[in-house]
Write a protein that holds these residues in place. Structure first.
Motif, PDB file in Angstrom:
ATOM      1  N   UNK A 194     -91.148  60.676 105.971  1.00 26.72           N
ATOM      2  CA  UNK A 194     -91.676  59.377 105.560  1.00 26.72           C
ATOM      3  C   UNK A 194     -92.511  58.740 106.661  1.00 26.72           C
ATOM      4  N   UNK A 195     -92.152  59.014 107.934  1.00 27.56           N
ATOM      5  CA  UNK A 195     -92.905  58.417 109.046  1.00 27.56           C
ATOM      6  C   UNK A 195     -94.347  58.879 109.052  1.00 27.56           C
ATOM      7  N   UNK A 196     -94.656  60.011 108.395  1.00 26.08           N
ATOM      8  CA  UNK A 196     -96.050  60.481 108.313  1.00 26.08           C
ATOM      9  C   UNK A 196     -96.919  59.513 107.521  1.00 26.08           C
ATOM     10  N   UNK A 197     -96.304  58.582 106.734  1.00 27.64           N
ATOM     11  CA  UNK A 197     -97.074  57.600 105.972  1.00 27.64           C
ATOM     12  C   UNK A 197     -97.817  56.628 106.876  1.00 27.64           C
ATOM     13  N   UNK A 198     -97.459  56.587 108.176  1.00 22.37           N
ATOM     14  CA  UNK A 198     -98.197  55.692 109.080  1.00 22.37           C
ATOM     15  C   UNK A 198     -99.658  56.110 109.190  1.00 22.37           C
ATOM     16  N   UNK A 199     -99.960  57.377 108.813  1.00 22.51           N
ATOM     17  CA  UNK A 199    -101.356  57.836 108.828  1.00 22.51           C
ATOM     18  C   UNK A 199    -102.121  57.315 107.620  1.00 22.51           C
TER      19      UNK A 199
ATOM     20  N   UNK B 132    -103.030  52.235 103.814  1.00 19.93           N
ATOM     21  CA  UNK B 132    -102.890  51.538 102.541  1.00 19.93           C
ATOM     22  C   UNK B 132    -101.452  51.587 102.042  1.00 19.93           C
ATOM     23  N   UNK B 133    -100.684  52.611 102.439  1.00 20.49           N
ATOM     24  CA  UNK B 133     -99.285  52.734 102.012  1.00 20.49           C
ATOM     25  C   UNK B 133     -98.419  51.955 102.997  1.00 20.49           C
ATOM     26  N   UNK B 134     -97.822  50.849 102.520  1.00 19.08           N
ATOM     27  CA  UNK B 134     -97.057  49.978 103.418  1.00 19.08           C
ATOM     28  C   UNK B 134     -95.556  50.123 103.279  1.00 19.08           C
ATOM     29  N   UNK B 135     -95.070  50.957 102.358  1.00 16.56           N
ATOM     30  CA  UNK B 135     -93.623  51.143 102.240  1.00 16.56           C
ATOM     31  C   UNK B 135     -93.354  52.414 101.446  1.00 16.56           C
ATOM     32  N   UNK B 136     -92.207  53.016 101.695  1.00 19.59           N
ATOM     33  CA  UNK B 136     -91.813  54.221 100.980  1.00 19.59           C
ATOM     34  C   UNK B 136     -90.317  54.432 101.107  1.00 19.59           C
ATOM     35  N   UNK B 137     -89.757  55.247 100.215  1.00 23.01           N
ATOM     36  CA  UNK B 137     -88.318  55.518 100.257  1.00 23.01           C
ATOM     37  C   UNK B 137     -88.048  56.828  99.534  1.00 23.01           C
ATOM     38  N   UNK B 138     -86.918  57.425  99.901  1.00 24.82           N
ATOM     39  CA  UNK B 138     -86.437  58.639  99.219  1.00 24.82           C
ATOM     40  C   UNK B 138     -85.004  58.363  98.765  1.00 24.82           C
ATOM     41  N   UNK B 139     -84.727  58.585  97.463  1.00 24.46           N
ATOM     42  CA  UNK B 139     -83.393  58.424  96.904  1.00 24.46           C
ATOM     43  C   UNK B 139     -82.816  59.805  96.634  1.00 24.46           C
TER      44      UNK B 139
END
Length: 675
Positions: free
Chosen positions: A74-79, A82-89
């Motif tokens: 999920x930390x790869x989303x810092x690249x 536009x994506x400001x949040x994410x989660x895995x359930x």
């Protein structure tokens, strides 16, 4: 009259302005609608692709319950700003890992929703299920900025400005052009009014242009001049029509050519997209296969690691439990089981590390001429105690003068592994036969044959697979099943081949073939004595041992071992600098030296001891956790007398101390004789 004269320019200006306005509105509206639609589709497609990629990367983390790996994914989303949040359930709908862009305060839903996209307060929210082989592993949630309203407002503002600017320019251009367009018509009207008013039919309308207005002026004129003017105008009109027809034909041909080029480009692009999709499908299939292979390997490795740990933890719990009292004999038996399982676990870890280094390409081999006779003698001395314990005879060739191109340390590891397996899976009282012979052009074959139970053909086919142990059906022998895999990889890295022949009930023969070289001189024993100044050891006086170690637990263990030896006296130092000072002050008989020491490491310390006349005679034994073959070679080359590896094997430790004391005794006797 003045009002009628002004009406035609005003109407013409109005028509031009209206057409300009409608054209601008249609063009800008089409561009805005297309861009907003493309933005919506691109953002949705990008979010779905990102969610599928995160799901694929996080499937192993969900499978093995590894939130850390999922959070790193999920930390790869810092690249993606536009994506400001994410989660895995996880599959139960519980939060497994989250990500929030730095500097933002975003709330993550506590439970996943159905697959799809939702929009709220200018944000796009996406939920995507994670599946592997049809099994639901969890859900990916992504939250990104949805800027379509902002983009629409920007486009409206740009459209208003562009419209006003275009209308202003059209207005400024039409004012001077109005006169050019309407002046001939107004001139004919003025002449007509004058003729009607004065009755002077000799007046002629001026021919100021070559168009319909000129035709009107020619029609207004009389007689032959009027007919002649009409004929000239007709011929001019015909030539214009022919020219326009020719231009139209050329334009149609150009359009057809451009259409053909466009079709060819579309076909080429379609082929490229099909090829890219095919390559992508192949890459995804390879990634899926690699993921399945990794999962199978991790599952096997987990089982192999847990097996010795089960014995270690189980017997340790019995020893520490007050509810399960045990006798001294039982305690000794339990401790032996713990030691045996611990050594088995250490062997397993070392072989897994070797296999991982080989598979990742991190193993660097130093290929050089190696004398096989020396390797076989060293290996014979190392496995002889193991063979004698079971009454197994070792038959080595009398003289193997062949030399091969290999890495000396790794070749020794290969031969030792083959000999250990031959002894382990042999019959009690059996034999192990080692042979060395030429094989083909510039090749040497080393074979190891045992008299064990042998292998079936299907076992031979699966022999070099990880965790596939010989004798696993009987369960009589422990093994990691990795040693032969590492052996095969090492032989291949040295440009050689490995093979096996086996007969069930008779035995097996493993062989390796390496490239031969010219004979080379024998190596010098790294433990050979060096001339040194030494002091006399008084008879009855305990042998002084200096232990340089910064870890209190390791120091305590050595203190406990030496406490059972009244003939030894231990002094210690927590770092290399203090160890040097104590060595110079006390002149110990033996020095035990860790390598990873604070301030001054063990390699540099042993070099300083060797360069000091007061300590040059003291043998230094390395006692370290640096267990790689290159570390051992580096330590022996630096001047260590012996090289022991942690965790400490008490028997090996005792043998090293005793052999060093015997060396000191021989040196004192030789010194006395020389005097």
């Amino acid at each position: 009259m003045n009002a009628r004269r002004r009406s035609l320019p005003q109407k013409l200006l109005g028509v031009v302005m209206l057409v300009t306005l409608v054209s601008l509105l249609v063009s800008l509206g089409t561009i805005i609608a297309y861009d907003l639609r493309a933005y919506h589709q691109s953002l949705g497609s990008d979010m779905i692709t990102q969610a599928e990629l995160l799901g694929h990367m996080s499937a192993p983390a969900l499978t093995f319950d590894d939130p850390r790996l999922a959070k790193e994914n999920l930390a790869l989303l810092r690249l993606r700003p536009k994506v400001n949040a994410g989660a895995i359930y996880n599959s139960r709908g519980q939060l497994f890992a989250t990500y929030v862009a730095p500097g933002l305060d975003v709330s993550i839903p506590n439970a996943p929703q159905a697959d799809g996209v939702a929009f709220e307060d200018g944000k796009m929210m996406l939920f995507r299920r994670i599946r592997d082989n049809g099994e639901l592993l969890g859900t990916v949630y992504l939250r990104a900025d949805y800027e379509i309203l902002g983009r629409f407002g920007d486009y409206v503002a740009i459209g208003v400005v562009a419209t006003l600017l275009a209308m202003g320019i059209a207005y400024l251009l039409m004012r001077p052009l109005n006169k050019v367009v309407t002046q001939p018509v107004l001139a004919i009207a003025d002449v007509a009014r004058e003729v009607v008013a004065t009755g002077d039919y000799s007046r002629r309308a001026p021919g100021t242009s070559n168009d319909e207005v000129a035709e009107l002026a020619a029609a207004f004129n009389k007689m032959l001049s009027e007919i002649e003017s009409r004929t000239r105008d007709l011929e001019t009109s015909n030539s214009e029509i022919a020219r326009e027809a020719e231009q139209r034909s050329k334009a149609q041909q150009e359009v057809m050519r451009l259409n053909e080029e466009l079709e060819e480009r579309v076909h080429t692009r379609t082929m490229q997209l099909e090829q890219a999709n095919h390559e992508l499908a192949g890459a995804m299939e390879e990634a899926k296969s690699a993921n399945q292979a990794k999962s199978a390997f991790l599952s096997s490795m987990s089982h192999e690691l847990r097996t010795p740990l089960n014995a270690i933890l189980g017997f340790a719990q019995i020893l520490t439990s007050e509810k399960l009292p045990s006798t001294l004999v039982q305690k000794r038996e339990f401790a032996n089981h713990i030691l045996k399982s611990g050594r088995h676990l250490l062997t397993l870890i070392n072989e897994i590390l070797d296999l991982a280094k080989i598979e990742s390409g991190a193993v660097a081999l130093s290929l050089e001429p190696v004398a096989l006779n020396e390797i076989l003698k060293e290996c014979e001395s190392m496995v002889a105690p193991l063979a004698s314990g079971r009454g197994i005879r070792l038959l080595f060739p009398d003289g193997c003068m062949a030399n091969v191109t290999a890495d000396r340390t790794r070749l020794k590891q290969i031969v030792l592994n083959l000999l250990s397996n031959a002894i382990k899976y042999n019959r009690d009282g059996g034999a192990v036969v080692v042979d060395c012979s030429p094989s083909g052009d510039k090749l040497v074959r080393v074979s190891v044959q045992d008299t064990g139970m042998g292998l079936r053909p299907e076992q031979v086919k699966q022999l070099f697979q990880p965790f596939n142990r010989l004798g696993q059906e009987s369960g009589a022998e422990e093994g990691t099943g990795i040693g032969l895999v590492v052996t095969k990889r090492l032989v291949e890295l040295m440009g050689g081949t490995i093979g096996v022949t086996s007969s069930q009930g008779v035995g097996s023969m493993f062989w390796i073939e390496l490239e031969s070289t010219e004979p080379i001189p024998s190596r010098v024993d790294p433990n050979a004595e060096r001339p040194a100044e030494h002091h006399r050891h008084q008879e009855g006086e305990p042998t002084t041992v200096l232990y340089v170690e910064d870890n209190p637990a390791n120091l305590k263990l050595v203190e406990e071992i030496i406490s059972f030896r009244p003939d030894l006296k231990l002094i210690s130092a927590p770092d290399g600098h203090l160890g040097l000072e104590l060595a110079r002050a006390h002149r110990p008989d033996i020095i035990l030296m860790d390598i990873n020491l604070p301030g001054l490491n063990g390699i540099d310390a042993v070099k300083l001891l060797a360069n000091d006349p007061r300590t040059v005679h003291i043998p230094v034994i390395a006692l370290t956790a640096n267990a790689m073959p290159r570390d051992v070679e580096k330590g022996l080359a630096a001047g260590f007398f012996r090289y022991l590896i942690k965790p400490i094997n008490i028997d090996e430790f005792t043998e090293a101390i005793n052999s060093t004391m015997a060396f000191l005794a021989r040196r004192e006797e030789e010194g006395s004789t020389s005097k």
